[in-house]
Scaffold this motif. Structure first.
Motif, PDB file in Angstrom:
ATOM      1  N   ALA A  64       1.017   3.989  -3.231  1.00 48.71           N
ATOM      2  CA  ALA A  64       0.778   5.429  -3.053  1.00 48.71           C
ATOM      3  C   ALA A  64       1.969   6.243  -3.549  1.00 48.71           C
ATOM      4  O   ALA A  64       1.802   7.289  -4.201  1.00 48.71           O
ATOM      5  CB  ALA A  64       0.500   5.730  -1.582  1.00 48.71           C
ATOM      6  N   ARG A 111       0.827  -1.215   0.000  1.00 47.28           N
ATOM      7  CA  ARG A 111       0.000   0.000   0.000  1.00 47.28           C
ATOM      8  C   ARG A 111       0.855   1.256   0.000  1.00 47.28           C
ATOM      9  O   ARG A 111       0.554   2.235  -0.699  1.00 47.28           O
ATOM     10  CB  ARG A 111      -0.944  -0.026   1.202  1.00 47.28           C
ATOM     11  N   THR A 112       1.934   1.226   0.775  1.00 45.46           N
ATOM     12  CA  THR A 112       2.874   2.347   0.774  1.00 45.46           C
ATOM     13  C   THR A 112       3.468   2.539  -0.621  1.00 45.46           C
ATOM     14  O   THR A 112       3.513   3.651  -1.159  1.00 45.46           O
ATOM     15  CB  THR A 112       4.006   2.107   1.797  1.00 45.46           C
ATOM     16  N   PHE A 168       1.713  15.363  -0.253  1.00 47.44           N
ATOM     17  CA  PHE A 168       2.248  14.018  -0.479  1.00 47.44           C
ATOM     18  C   PHE A 168       3.240  14.047  -1.637  1.00 47.44           C
ATOM     19  O   PHE A 168       4.325  13.463  -1.560  1.00 47.44           O
ATOM     20  CB  PHE A 168       1.100  13.053  -0.776  1.00 47.44           C
ATOM     21  N   ASP A 169       2.871  14.742  -2.702  1.00 47.35           N
ATOM     22  CA  ASP A 169       3.768  14.825  -3.855  1.00 47.35           C
ATOM     23  C   ASP A 169       5.067  15.552  -3.506  1.00 47.35           C
ATOM     24  O   ASP A 169       6.131  15.221  -4.045  1.00 47.35           O
ATOM     25  CB  ASP A 169       3.074  15.539  -5.014  1.00 47.35           C
ATOM     26  N   ASN A 203       2.058   6.058  -7.469  1.00 45.18           N
ATOM     27  CA  ASN A 203       1.029   6.940  -8.034  1.00 45.18           C
ATOM     28  C   ASN A 203       1.464   8.393  -7.978  1.00 45.18           C
ATOM     29  O   ASN A 203       1.243   9.159  -8.923  1.00 45.18           O
ATOM     30  CB  ASN A 203      -0.287   6.762  -7.282  1.00 45.18           C
ATOM     31  N   SER A 204       2.089   8.782  -6.862  1.00 46.27           N
ATOM     32  CA  SER A 204       2.562  10.158  -6.713  1.00 46.27           C
ATOM     33  C   SER A 204       3.656  10.481  -7.728  1.00 46.27           C
ATOM     34  O   SER A 204       3.640  11.548  -8.369  1.00 46.27           O
ATOM     35  CB  SER A 204       3.096  10.371  -5.292  1.00 46.27           C
ATOM     36  N   THR A 219       7.482  12.906  -1.885  1.00 50.08           N
ATOM     37  CA  THR A 219       8.130  11.978  -2.820  1.00 50.08           C
ATOM     38  C   THR A 219       9.113  12.704  -3.728  1.00 50.08           C
ATOM     39  O   THR A 219      10.185  12.186  -4.029  1.00 50.08           O
ATOM     40  CB  THR A 219       7.092  11.224  -3.657  1.00 50.08           C
ATOM     41  N   SER A 221      -1.579   6.725   6.808  1.00 50.26           N
ATOM     42  CA  SER A 221      -0.269   6.888   7.441  1.00 50.26           C
ATOM     43  C   SER A 221      -0.094   8.254   8.096  1.00 50.26           C
ATOM     44  O   SER A 221      -0.795   9.222   7.781  1.00 50.26           O
ATOM     45  CB  SER A 221       0.852   6.650   6.428  1.00 50.26           C
ATOM     46  N   THR A 274       0.747   5.189   3.450  1.00 48.05           N
ATOM     47  CA  THR A 274      -0.562   4.779   2.957  1.00 48.05           C
ATOM     48  C   THR A 274      -1.577   5.894   3.191  1.00 48.05           C
ATOM     49  O   THR A 274      -1.246   6.960   3.717  1.00 48.05           O
ATOM     50  CB  THR A 274      -1.044   3.511   3.685  1.00 48.05           C
ATOM     51  N   GLU A 275      -2.832   5.618   2.827  1.00 50.12           N
ATOM     52  CA  GLU A 275      -3.878   6.632   2.997  1.00 50.12           C
ATOM     53  C   GLU A 275      -4.167   6.928   4.465  1.00 50.12           C
ATOM     54  O   GLU A 275      -4.747   7.973   4.795  1.00 50.12           O
ATOM     55  CB  GLU A 275      -5.167   6.184   2.290  1.00 50.12           C
TER      56      GLU A 275
END
Length: 292
Positions: free
Chosen positions: A23, A19-20, A275-276, A26-27, A279, A262, A259-260
């Motif tokens: 995410a 899951r981590t 979030f972006d 996707n970012s 990363t 976290s 994760t969503e």
């Protein structure tokens, strides 16, 4: 630049890692990076790193063979750049016993620890694996019989036995040496276990934590000191228990969940990081030449 996001793994935290990793991937894709998924399993534990084409390994692994320095050592031997902490910091931080000895040595308050059941002076105590995360394998023991049973249940693992400090749960995120803020965790079940951590709606989060400002600052400072003393890289998260105005250090995570549900993405908003942003900063930080 090609980025391989390594996720999954063989530890008890495999599902959380997937899951981590999803995410994070996707970012990265959302931001235009050439990134792809690598699912680490028992079958490709080495070949996943040797047979794939990538310029940066984005590590989204939790637990053994991911967060404990062994993957980092392999990547060092391959001459590959990767996110997060290096070999020695990862290995030491993964061991809660070693980490607490270091924390205590630099003046950070920790719960009283014991080397065996026979040494326990007061109950309750917590018995848990020294090298697991995500609240896996934790036993709260109210007497010697329960502690003995817990030790037997975990007989194949290195253990941490410490006093059970009942209080408010706090956590603080650090990124590249900057303490980002303190978050308070209030599980609706009363226990911040695996279900409370990874089930949406099971836990209330307060950020910034509404606690005494001196305690808030002390947790920020302690988290930064842990990050620096252990020579951690990228993002770390230190966990504490607040009781009677004192914050007791529990552990540090060198590859905290993303994760969503976290905690790090929540804490990062206190510094206006999305979030972006997290990363992107990790990619920018570790594509530069670094000394692990």
């Amino acid at each position: 630049m090609k980025i391989a996001v390594f996720m999954g793994g063989t530890s008890s935290e495999r599902e959380v890692s997937l899951r981590t990793g999803a995410a994070i991937l996707n970012s990265l894709v959302r931001q235009g990076y050439d990134a792809y998924k690598v699912d680490l399993t028992a079958e490709n534990l080495v070949t996943a790193f040797t047979d794939n084409d990538y310029d940066l390994a984005y590590i989204a692994l939790h637990g053994e063979f991911g967060e404990d320095g062994r993957v980092q050592a392999l990547l060092d031997m391959l001459g590959k750049k990767y996110t997060g902490s290096g070999v020695t910091p990862s290995a030491v931080s993964m061991d809660k016993v070693l980490t607490k000895l270091i924390a205590e040595d630099i003046g950070i308050l920790i719960p009283k620890t014991y080397t065996s059941v026979e040494d326990i002076e007061n109950f309750p105590v917590v018995v848990k694996p020294a090298k697991e995360g995500s609240s896996v394998g934790i036993y709260i023991c109210n007497n010697k019989e329960e502690a003995t049973a817990a030790v037997e249940a975990l007989k194949d693992k290195k253990l941490l036995i410490e006093e059970f400090v009942k209080g408010e749960e706090l956590t603080c995120g650090v990124m590249n040496g900057e303490a980002m803020g303190v978050l308070k965790i209030t599980p609706k079940s009363g226990v911040y276990d695996y279900t409370s951590k990874y089930t949406t709606g099971m836990t209330d989060y307060q950020f910034p934590a509404q606690i005494d400002s001196k305690v808030y600052d002390a947790v920020m400072e302690a988290s930064k000191k842990i990050h620096e003393e252990l020579n951690l890289g990228g993002i770390s998260r230190s966990d504490f228990i607040l009781k009677d105005g004192k914050a007791y250090f529990l552990e540090v995570n060198t590859c905290p969940g993303m994760t969503e549900t976290s905690l790090i993405p929540k804490i990062a908003t206190l510094k206006n990081y999305t979030f972006d942003d997290l990363t992107r900063i990790m990619v920018e930080t570790f594509t530069k030449i670094k000394d692990n």
